[in-house]
Design a protein around this motif. Structure first.
Motif, PDB file in Angstrom:
ATOM      1  N   LYS A  13       0.854  -1.197   0.000  1.00  0.00           N
ATOM      2  CA  LYS A  13       0.000   0.000   0.000  1.00  0.00           C
ATOM      3  C   LYS A  13       0.894   1.254   0.000  1.00  0.00           C
ATOM      4  O   LYS A  13       1.972   1.213  -0.587  1.00  0.00           O
ATOM      5  CB  LYS A  13      -0.978  -0.041   1.174  1.00  0.00           C
ATOM      6  CG  LYS A  13      -1.770  -1.369   1.177  1.00  0.00           C
ATOM      7  CD  LYS A  13      -2.948  -1.377   2.087  1.00  0.00           C
ATOM      8  CE  LYS A  13      -3.645  -2.738   2.001  1.00  0.00           C
ATOM      9  NZ  LYS A  13      -4.831  -2.831   2.842  1.00  0.00           N
ATOM     10  N   MET A  14       0.492   2.335   0.685  1.00  0.00           N
ATOM     11  CA  MET A  14       1.300   3.564   0.649  1.00  0.00           C
ATOM     12  C   MET A  14       2.285   3.572   1.821  1.00  0.00           C
ATOM     13  O   MET A  14       2.217   4.403   2.720  1.00  0.00           O
ATOM     14  CB  MET A  14       0.395   4.804   0.682  1.00  0.00           C
ATOM     15  CG  MET A  14       1.109   6.075   0.225  1.00  0.00           C
ATOM     16  SD  MET A  14       0.017   7.510   0.100  1.00  0.00           S
ATOM     17  CE  MET A  14      -0.337   7.889   1.810  1.00  0.00           C
ATOM     18  N   ASN A  15       3.174   2.583   1.798  1.00  0.00           N
ATOM     19  CA  ASN A  15       4.168   2.449   2.865  1.00  0.00           C
ATOM     20  C   ASN A  15       5.535   2.191   2.261  1.00  0.00           C
ATOM     21  O   ASN A  15       5.649   1.498   1.254  1.00  0.00           O
ATOM     22  CB  ASN A  15       3.800   1.280   3.791  1.00  0.00           C
ATOM     23  CG  ASN A  15       2.518   1.537   4.555  1.00  0.00           C
ATOM     24  OD1 ASN A  15       2.467   2.403   5.425  1.00  0.00           O
ATOM     25  ND2 ASN A  15       1.471   0.810   4.201  1.00  0.00           N
ATOM     26  N   GLY A  16       6.552   2.689   2.914  1.00  0.00           N
ATOM     27  CA  GLY A  16       7.926   2.404   2.522  1.00  0.00           C
ATOM     28  C   GLY A  16       8.618   3.601   1.903  1.00  0.00           C
ATOM     29  O   GLY A  16       8.071   4.253   1.022  1.00  0.00           O
ATOM     30  N   ARG A  17       9.810   3.897   2.403  1.00  0.00           N
ATOM     31  CA  ARG A  17      10.698   4.905   1.819  1.00  0.00           C
ATOM     32  C   ARG A  17      11.876   4.151   1.216  1.00  0.00           C
ATOM     33  O   ARG A  17      11.972   2.936   1.367  1.00  0.00           O
ATOM     34  CB  ARG A  17      11.170   5.890   2.902  1.00  0.00           C
ATOM     35  CG  ARG A  17      10.016   6.632   3.576  1.00  0.00           C
ATOM     36  CD  ARG A  17       9.279   7.535   2.613  1.00  0.00           C
ATOM     37  NE  ARG A  17       8.042   8.038   3.185  1.00  0.00           N
ATOM     38  CZ  ARG A  17       7.931   9.209   3.805  1.00  0.00           C
ATOM     39  NH1 ARG A  17       8.973   9.986   3.944  1.00  0.00           N
ATOM     40  NH2 ARG A  17       6.763   9.592   4.286  1.00  0.00           N
ATOM     41  N   CYS A  45       4.466  -5.945  -4.191  1.00  0.00           N
ATOM     42  CA  CYS A  45       3.847  -4.780  -4.837  1.00  0.00           C
ATOM     43  C   CYS A  45       4.134  -3.527  -4.013  1.00  0.00           C
ATOM     44  O   CYS A  45       3.333  -3.127  -3.160  1.00  0.00           O
ATOM     45  CB  CYS A  45       2.340  -4.984  -4.974  1.00  0.00           C
ATOM     46  SG  CYS A  45       1.888  -6.430  -5.943  1.00  0.00           S
ATOM     47  N   PRO A  46       5.285  -2.919  -4.238  1.00  0.00           N
ATOM     48  CA  PRO A  46       5.622  -1.692  -3.507  1.00  0.00           C
ATOM     49  C   PRO A  46       4.869  -0.505  -4.092  1.00  0.00           C
ATOM     50  O   PRO A  46       4.273  -0.617  -5.163  1.00  0.00           O
ATOM     51  CB  PRO A  46       7.128  -1.548  -3.740  1.00  0.00           C
ATOM     52  CG  PRO A  46       7.441  -2.336  -4.962  1.00  0.00           C
ATOM     53  CD  PRO A  46       6.318  -3.307  -5.207  1.00  0.00           C
ATOM     54  N   PRO A  47       4.910   0.636  -3.409  1.00  0.00           N
ATOM     55  CA  PRO A  47       4.331   1.839  -4.024  1.00  0.00           C
ATOM     56  C   PRO A  47       5.109   2.176  -5.298  1.00  0.00           C
ATOM     57  O   PRO A  47       6.259   1.765  -5.454  1.00  0.00           O
ATOM     58  CB  PRO A  47       4.518   2.918  -2.949  1.00  0.00           C
ATOM     59  CG  PRO A  47       5.533   2.386  -2.000  1.00  0.00           C
ATOM     60  CD  PRO A  47       5.493   0.900  -2.090  1.00  0.00           C
ATOM     61  N   ALA A  48       4.492   2.920  -6.190  1.00  0.00           N
ATOM     62  CA  ALA A  48       5.087   3.199  -7.511  1.00  0.00           C
ATOM     63  C   ALA A  48       6.494   3.787  -7.414  1.00  0.00           C
ATOM     64  O   ALA A  48       7.359   3.460  -8.220  1.00  0.00           O
ATOM     65  CB  ALA A  48       4.169   4.153  -8.290  1.00  0.00           C
ATOM     66  N   THR A  49       6.728   4.607  -6.380  1.00  0.00           N
ATOM     67  CA  THR A  49       8.043   5.258  -6.249  1.00  0.00           C
ATOM     68  C   THR A  49       9.166   4.244  -6.031  1.00  0.00           C
ATOM     69  O   THR A  49      10.330   4.541  -6.273  1.00  0.00           O
ATOM     70  CB  THR A  49       8.045   6.215  -5.044  1.00  0.00           C
ATOM     71  OG1 THR A  49       7.517   5.494  -3.911  1.00  0.00           O
ATOM     72  CG2 THR A  49       7.201   7.441  -5.303  1.00  0.00           C
TER      73      THR A  49
END
Ligand code: PGA
Length: 248
Positions: A13-17, A45-49
């Motif tokens: 989801k919207m997690n992870g730097r 499935c990481p965020p798009a960034t």
């Protein structure tokens, strides 16, 4: 019964730097590589960034890459959007489409999801179609019909069954710690296969919603369940891998 391989998908989801995401992906890739050849499939499935940096970290390991959304158009004036072709370009093999969080917050309709699936398959991606009933539908005994309708309305008229995975994710079970019974999961998975028609036996049908190391064993032992879509528990590599290992 068709011989379907088990599949474990981590939806960050919207997690992870950059640092935390790369560490997480590297840990999972190391665990998967230690077990080559893997007896099951693993997708992150990481965020798009983070798709591109994670692609470099998992390269050479059995871990595959997926995205959490993709646009229906191939390219063009769609500010902020990412096309399926762009995802494939980065090494994605899978894309999650129609997640209930996007249906609720972004107003994605089943018709929109169908267009996205068509575009994803055209780009060579495997679409992970998410479906699931709300608490109200469940309470009124309409879970099965609601899910079956969502499956048929979210599929394009012509779809490639070899590039389709369906994830049964009851909306009320996502992030809540509550799970349906194994009987419920079995029943809905069968309804999904029936809705898919003759190709139903070859399509992997996953369960998703509050999957954790403590409950994954019996779910993954169920022959109707071809794997799991894991949200919050996929943000910890040990927990995620403990779930994946239940596939063996
Ligand atoms: P959860 O999310 O595992 O945190 O419940 C699952 C999902 O939304 O895919």
């Amino acid at each position: 019964m068709a011989n379907r391989r088990k599949l474990v998908v981590g939806n960050w989801k919207m997690n992870g730097r950059l640092t935390s995401g790369l560490n997480l992906a590297k840990d999972v890739a190391d665990k998967a590589s230690a077990q080559k050849p893997l007896a099951f499939d693993v997708v992150l499935c990481p965020p798009a960034t983070l798709i591109w940096p994670v692609a470099e970290v998992v390269a050479g390991s059995p871990v595959m890459l997926g995205a959490q959304n993709g646009h229906a158009a191939n390219h063009g004036a769609y500010t902020g959007e990412i096309s399926a072709g762009m995802l494939a370009d980065l090494g994605c093999r899978y894309v999650i489409l129609g997640h209930s969080e996007r249906r609720a917050a972004q107003g994605e309709t089943s018709a929109m999801v169908a267009e996205k699936i068509a575009a994803a398959q055209l780009a060579g991606l495997i679409a992970i179609l998410c479906v699931g009933e709300t608490q109200e539908q469940r309470a009124s005994g309409a879970a099965e019909t609601a899910v079956a309708r969502q499956v048929s309305e979210s599929l394009p008229e012509k779809f490639d069954a070899s590039k389709l995975v369906v994830a049964y994710e009851p909306v009320w079970a996502i992030g809540s710690g509550e799970l349906p019974t194994l009987d419920d999961i079995r029943r809905i998975h069968k309804a999904i296969r029936k809705t898919l028609g003759p190709v139903g036996e070859m399509v992997q049908v996953l369960y998703g919603g509050s999957v954790a190391p403590s409950n994954a064993g019996p779910i993954l032992a169920e022959p109707e369940v071809d794997g799991v879509l894991v949200g919050s528990a996929s943000l910890n590599s040990d927990g995620f891998w403990a779930i994946a290992e239940k596939c063996r």
